[in-house]
Write an enzyme that holds these catalytic residues in place. Structure first.
Site, mmCIF file in Angstrom:
data_model
loop_
_atom_site.group_PDB
_atom_site.id
_atom_site.type_symbol
_atom_site.label_atom_id
_atom_site.label_comp_id
_atom_site.label_asym_id
_atom_site.label_seq_id
_atom_site.Cartn_x
_atom_site.Cartn_y
_atom_site.Cartn_z
ATOM 1 N N ASP A 216 26.262 21.514 -2.450
ATOM 2 C CA ASP A 216 26.925 20.240 -2.222
ATOM 3 C C ASP A 216 25.870 19.148 -2.354
ATOM 4 O OD1 ASP A 216 28.815 18.305 -1.637
ATOM 5 O OD2 ASP A 216 29.615 19.369 0.093
ATOM 6 N N ALA A 217 26.314 17.922 -2.560
ATOM 7 C CA ALA A 217 25.390 16.824 -2.847
ATOM 8 C C ALA A 217 24.421 16.603 -1.689
ATOM 9 C CB ALA A 217 26.169 15.546 -3.134
#
Length: 743
Positions: free
Chosen positions: A269-270
């Site tokens: 995930d970012a």
């Protein structure tokens, strides 16, 4: 100067010619050979650049390899990359209980993503959200009503979420035997279901999960994604039992790859890998964090820019002996295999998806599908004395009030395609057409938190009307990624707004409450108030909100779209706040219909209809050998006055298992159509996997001998709040046992 420019042009031309004859561009070779050739030509530094550049990988000019964007949002339409058809939010699509509908939405989304990518790449544009690798679907379990990301999920049931995940992956990736339309990316792996922000940040949260809950609630839908052929999974922000998900070998290798046989790539995930160092503080330096995440099984970092990307340390980690170069080669291959299957290294004329162009965006077919999807997602929660469908000729004055009545942006929810006002219709715009005159007031000053309230405006709007439509809800102001709710009360003055609409309108004026939200809210007052004759939950229907709402309320849908509400709640609607355990408590005890130990306001699977259904003639095998499925049929009769759709729900119970089980479990569902006053016979199946229980980490899943309960109807059995139709019940016996293994 001219000579230098000429030499550069010659170099590019020669490079392109040489690249065209390299084995990785030879379409007659097997995929694995082509991938081996391509990755074998890369330097360690080039591979590190690919693994660390999730938002936009660098080009490799000497091989003619263009940049690539791995970050595209495709949850229910193409997000953040210009115009796209806006389909209902995922939680609404879940309420439709129709994997066929979800498949069509995913396919339409994939086609628009591909068409736009064809256009972008033809102009050498490789910006974030312009690629073909989707960060969708979201299949985390909705375990808490207050979680900000409930809207992105398919609800609280792992079976329903798994069926939906498979449908979405299949729709998004296309049906060509050689090429992918786009590639799916199921997220967020795993045990990620709140909190976002309340009472602690997701970036440092540790979900403490028992093995049984992990295996029976949080993992199954992801396995369905893998079985369906997803090319990617995204590891989540949180830690699971003390280990950040993106650094968990147990999760990303032992379970995902060894047990499930996953062959694709894992993307963080970012910023999740940065969290390993800076928020979880699991490791205190980027070299060791890189080694932990790469060796655990995370192929691709999606950095956020706040910190130096952790995977910038790949070369140093290899040089220090903390990662082998062979491991980097192994982790790079799935990235390029995916790009090859998307057609990047083949001639355009071989790939049928390259012919898609942007004329498909907001096409008539896609806008019609958006309307169908919205219409099928609505859940009728209350309908006193069969007030609905609404007969517009009965009223000359309509009041339409509330913060969700006339705001195109708030009716979309989060991760929505860009709002195109040309195709976006609000409730006010359509409902106002049903009367000679109408009045409107927002009531909430500012945003949907409704901390400031214009009471006078509401009173003036409703004081001389024949019917009142009150449109309340949450929207991005109140719930979304990064934003949890502290409780389930209607925000600010919204309940007062509803009460003022009731108390200041004529006593003869019926009040219809329309809700746009994902996480449930406290509805006790509205449910108990006789003046509120109907409540319709419509979630976030996006661009066709007004059209779909008018069609359902008035039974005026286009040909081919059934108008009678048939949406069913994909989650349990709590009666009050105290029924919900603390957000940070990851035990499933007391959560979701499967483990509920209290009476909800509305149960999972609940939804009223304008017509009525009756179930009869339930037939199925009463005894089976362990490991075999139970096949059955049931007769469903539409006993009411309208042609309508119904959702057949099949549940099972374990009556003498040797280990703890859910108190009840959805095992099959089918959305059907029935003509009024007619009957039909419909098949169903309960698979051996649905009967299996998790024994322990040694045995895994096992179908045990004994007696099982089975229930077939239009709702859960034995519910205080009932839809009115009957539920048939019975038992079947399993003889012998069957070990299905670890998965």
């Amino acid at each position: 100067m001219e000579g230098t420019r000429h030499l550069s042009l010659v170099f590019v031309l020669v490079t392109n010619v040489l690249c065209d004859v390299l084995p990785f561009r030879n379409t007659s070779l097997p995929w694995d050979q082509r991938v081996d050739d391509l990755v074998g030509r890369l330097t360690l530094e080039e591979m590190a650049g690919q693994m660390g550049g999730g938002s936009r990988t660098p080009e490799i000019q000497r091989l003619g390899i263009q940049p690539y964007v791995f970050g595209t949002e495709c949850l229910r339409g193409d997000v953040g990359a210009g115009p796209a058809t806006g389909f209902p939010e995922a939680i609404g699509l879940a309420a439709a209980f129709s994997p066929e509908l979800l498949f069509k939405v995913a396919r339409a989304t994939g086609m628009e993503v591909r068409a736009k990518n064809n256009n972008y790449t033809s102009h050498n544009s490789y910006k974030y959200h312009q690629g073909l690798s989707c960060f969708s679907p979201v299949i985390n379990i909705m375990r808490d009503a207050r979680w900000g990301r409930n809207e992105e999920t398919y609800g609280e049931d792992p079976y329903l979420s798994g069926v939906y995940a498979a449908a979405f992956v299949s729709g998004l990736q296309g049906d060509n035997s050689r090429y992918l339309l786009t590639n799916a990316g199921c997220k967020h792996f795993d045990a990620y279901a709140g909190p976002e922000s309340v009472p602690v940040s997701r970036h440092m949260f540790n979900a403490q999960v028992s093995e049984r809950d992990w295996r029976t609630t949080f993992l199954p839908a992801f396995r369905s994604c893998v079985i369906a052929g997803t090319y990617s999974l995204m590891c989540s922000y949180n830690s699971v039992n003390g280990i950040p998900a993106c650094a968990s070998k147990e999760l990303l290798t032992d379970i995902l790859r060894t047990e499930w046989g996953f062959q694709g790539y894992v993307v963080s995930d970012a910023g999740a890998i940065e969290d390993v160092v800076y928020n979880h503080k699991y490791i205190n330096n980027s070299i060791d964090a890189t080694a932990a995440c790469v060796n655990a099984g995370c192929n691709l970092e999606l950095p956020v820019g706040k910190y130096t990307p952790i995977y910038n340390s790949i070369v140093d980690a290899v040089n220090q002996g903390k990662i082998t170069k062979e491991r980097i080669v192994e982790m790079t291959k799935p990235l390029f295999y995916t790009r090859m299957r998307l057609g990047e290294f083949d001639p355009d004329d071989m790939n049928p998806y390259k012919s898609l162009n942007v004329s498909i965006v907001q096409s008539d077919d896609h806008r019609s599908l958006a309307l169908e999807a919205a219409t099928k997602s609505f859940v009728l929660l209350k309908n006193d004395n069969n007030f609905l469908p609404f007969k517009s000729t009965m009223y000359s004055n309509i009041a339409i009030v509330g913060p969700m009545a006339d705001n195109p942006n708030r009716q979309t929810g989060n991760y929505s395609p860009d709002v195109d006002e040309k195709y976006t219709v609000t409730p006010r715009q359509e409902l106002s057409k049903l009367s000679e005159s109408s009045t409107y007031a927002n009531g909430c000053i500012g945003d949907n938190n409704c901390k400031e309230y214009n009471q006078t405006g509401i009173i003036n709007a409703v004081h001389n009307t024949d019917i009142v439509f009150v449109c309340l809800g949450l929207g991005n102001d109140v719930e979304k990624e990064g934003k949890d709710r502290a409780d389930i009360t209607l925000p600010g003055h919204q309940l007062q707004l509803l009460q003022d609409a009731v108390q200041n309108s004529p006593s003869s004026a019926p009040v219809v409450l329309i809700l746009l939200n994902a996480g449930p809210v406290d509805l006790r007052w509205a449910v108990g108030e006789s003046r509120v004759v109907a409540i319709l939950e419509i979630f976030y229907p996006s661009q066709t909100t007004g059209l779909a709402l008018k069609d359902v309320l008035t039974m005026t849908c286009p040909v081919g779209i059934p108008c009678v509400p048939a949406g069913r709640l994909p989650f349990t609607w709590p009666l009050y706040e105290d029924q919900i355990p603390p957000m940070v408590n990851y035990s499933m005890e007391g959560r979701t219909y499967r483990y509920l130990n209290s009476v909800p306001l509305f149960p999972f699977g609940y939804g009223l209809s304008y017509t009525s259904f009756a179930y009869s003639n339930l037939q199925y095998a009463k005894s089976i050998q362990a490991g075999y499925d139970v096949n059955g049929v049931v007769t469903v009769s539409n006993t009411g006055n309208y042609d309508a759709e119904e959702v057949i729900q099949v549940y099972i119970t374990w009556q003498n298992s040797t280990v703890p089980t859910p108190r009840i479990q959805l095992a099959n569902f089918t959305r059907i159509f029935g003509f009024k006053q007619e009957s039909g016979t419909f098949p169903f199946r309960v698979t051996a996997e649905s009967m299996a229980v998790w024994i322990d980490s040694t045995v895994g899943w096992k179908v045990e001998p004994g007696t099982y309960g089975i229930y077939v109807g239009g709702q859960q059995p034995n519910q205080k709040t009932s839809v009115g139709s009957n539920v048939l019940s019975g038992q079947f016996t399993v003889t012998g046992s069957s070990v299905l293994g670890k998965y």
